[in-house]
Design an enzyme around this catalytic site. Structure first.
Site, PDB file in Angstrom:
ATOM      1  N   ARG A   1       0.843  -1.201   0.000  1.00 57.30           N
ATOM      2  CA  ARG A   1       0.000   0.000   0.000  1.00 57.30           C
ATOM      3  C   ARG A   1       0.871   1.242   0.000  1.00 57.30           C
ATOM      4  NH1 ARG A   1      -4.754  -1.776   4.340  1.00 57.30           N
ATOM      5  NH2 ARG A   1      -5.350  -3.660   3.207  1.00 57.30           N
TER       6      ARG A   1
ATOM      7  N   ARG B   1       2.172   1.164  10.141  1.00 57.77           N
ATOM      8  CA  ARG B   1       1.675   1.577   8.824  1.00 57.77           C
ATOM      9  C   ARG B   1       2.818   1.473   7.818  1.00 57.77           C
ATOM     10  NH1 ARG B   1      -3.151   4.046   8.138  1.00 57.77           N
ATOM     11  NH2 ARG B   1      -3.246   4.575  10.358  1.00 57.77           N
TER      12      ARG B   1
ATOM     13  N   SER C   1     -10.452  -5.861  10.014  1.00 51.51           N
ATOM     14  CA  SER C   1     -11.749  -5.323   9.590  1.00 51.51           C
ATOM     15  C   SER C   1     -12.502  -6.434   8.885  1.00 51.51           C
ATOM     16  CB  SER C   1     -11.582  -4.136   8.634  1.00 51.51           C
ATOM     17  OG  SER C   1     -11.327  -2.947   9.321  1.00 51.51           O
TER      18      SER C   1
END
Length: 427
Positions: free
Chosen positions: A261, A276, A351
């Site tokens: 990402r 992150r 999630s």
């Protein structure tokens, strides 16, 4: 992707769903684009139908040796052929305008999703208290890792830049152990089929799961391919452009893959440590099911992800995301947040989302009902089961000892060759 026919049948309900997402009403705009598309299609069809009719008339005129009429009719055909490319272009452009507008609109939230503008509107669903004493505070994972010599951000930065890390020795093995433990749990106890998918996919696959076009800047492109941001992309696209039977459902897939990402929207956030990263490992869960079973499957998937943290004896809570905080393709999302003593807060580690037929429409994935007649879109679900890097962080911070070592959770000892704790400089 939304069904324009459903919007036409109930435009007020569609606009109300967008309002809950914090968006302006769009039904009238979409129906106007659809009307333009229909008009363009009708014009192109009328042109073709007239040419077909004229061809028969020309044949009749020639048979009757009426050359004047045949010539006039042929002139009209020539004129219609000259107009046809513009009509075809108008038809394509009108369809593209509608499709692109529909593709940019997020999924409609389920009625039970709480309303809110951002994360402050999320609602706690339930929580799990660890059996072992919970640390209220402690050192952060990067402090533990750097002090032990087993986590090297400087070396990673020299070769790759920011938001990368090099893990060494028993810490590298602990990350590997976590991934293998999760795969064994989900395949052995939760009924998921392990898949080893490609790590690069084409535009169509990224569009199917709704990473494109909206989140283009968050992705890494490699020539004509995209590096996967999550295994959700290839696992869900396993059923693209296919018609399954109802008897085949549900399908449940799991994979342990690197994920990539760009973190384009996270400048200045979590710049220290592994929270992150541009590259990280994650165990993904994907379910394909019928509309009638998707809500139940959502709860089941959540329970599968929870089982990882329960077996690791990590304290966590589950949040139902509000309308302003859940993802673009989601109808409803649960976030599992694990306690991080180093930050003295809960942080997302999984999630689990139900997407309804939103993704299925984008990839034309359907199933045939048991009666053998009706063909409907499947429902898709995806969840982290769980993020391996964040699980590593959680273990390091929750199992840290005053001497700088990290106790290995009992569930992982078999994967660690019986090692009880990770000491500093065990390279």
């Amino acid at each position: 992707m939304h069904d324009i026919r459903a919007i036409r049948e109930n435009p007020d309900a569609f606009d109300e769903a967008l309002h809950r997402r914090g968006l302006p009403p769009l039904a009238a705009t979409l129906l106007g684009l659809d009307d333009s598309r229909k008009s363009a299609v009708s014009a192109a069809q009328a042109n073709q139908e007239r040419r077909n009719a004229l061809a028969k008339e020309i044949g009749g005129a020639k048979k009757a040796k009426d050359e004047a009429r045949a010539s006039a009719l042929m002139a009209e055909v020539a004129q219609l052929k000259e107009e046809a490319p513009a009509l075809d272009t108008a038809q394509t452009q009108a369809g593209t305008a509608l499709d692109e507008t529909l593709a940019a609109i997020p999924n409609r939230p389920n009625p039970e999703v709480p309303e809110g503008a951002d994360a402050h509107g999320n609602v706690e669903y339930r929580r799990f208290e660890a059996k072992r004493p919970q640390l209220a505070t402690g050192r952060q994972h990067f402090e533990i890792g750097e002090a032990s010599g087993l986590m090297d951000f400087e070396a990673a930065t020299r070769m790759s830049g920011a938001r990368f890390v090099v893990l060494k020795g028993h810490l590298a093995r602990l990350e590997r152990a976590l991934g293998q433990f999760m795969l064994d749990l989900h395949t052995g106890e939760h009924g998921y089929t392990e898949v080893a998918p490609p790590l690069m996919v084409r535009d169509e696959a990224m569009f199917g799961t709704a990473q494109l076009p909206k989140f283009r800047d968050d992705q890494f492109a490699v020539r004509e391919h995209w590096l996967i941001p999550t295994a959700e992309v290839p696992l869900t696209n396993l059923i693209r452009e296919s018609i399954l039977t109802e008897e085949e459902l549900p399908l449940r897939f799991t994979a342990l893959t690197p994920c990539f990402r760009a973190e384009a929207g996270s400048a200045g956030r979590d710049t220290r440590g592994m929270l992150r990263q541009h590259q990280f490992n994650k165990v993904e869960l994907v379910s394909i099911t019928t509309p009638a079973e998707s809500a139940h499957e959502h709860e089941r998937m959540l329970g599968s992800a929870e089982a990882v943290l329960k077996k690791l004896d990590l304290p966590y809570r589950i949040m139902t995301l509000c309308t302003g905080d859940m993802g673009f393709a989601s109808q409803k999302t649960y976030d599992i947040e694990v306690w991080m003593p180093g930050q003295e807060t809960f942080r997302e580690i999984s999630s689990c989302s139900v997407c309804g037929d939103f993704q299925a429409r984008r990839m034309n994935a359907r199933y045939r009902a048991k009666d053998g007649k009706a063909v409907n879109f499947v429902h898709t679900l995806n969840g982290s089961g769980v993020a391996v890097g964040r699980a590593l962080i959680a273990v390091m911070e929750n199992y840290q000892n005053p001497d700088g070592s990290v106790t290995v959770p009992s569930a992982l000892k078999a994967y660690m060759g019986g090692i009880d704790r990770i000491e500093g400089h065990t390279v």
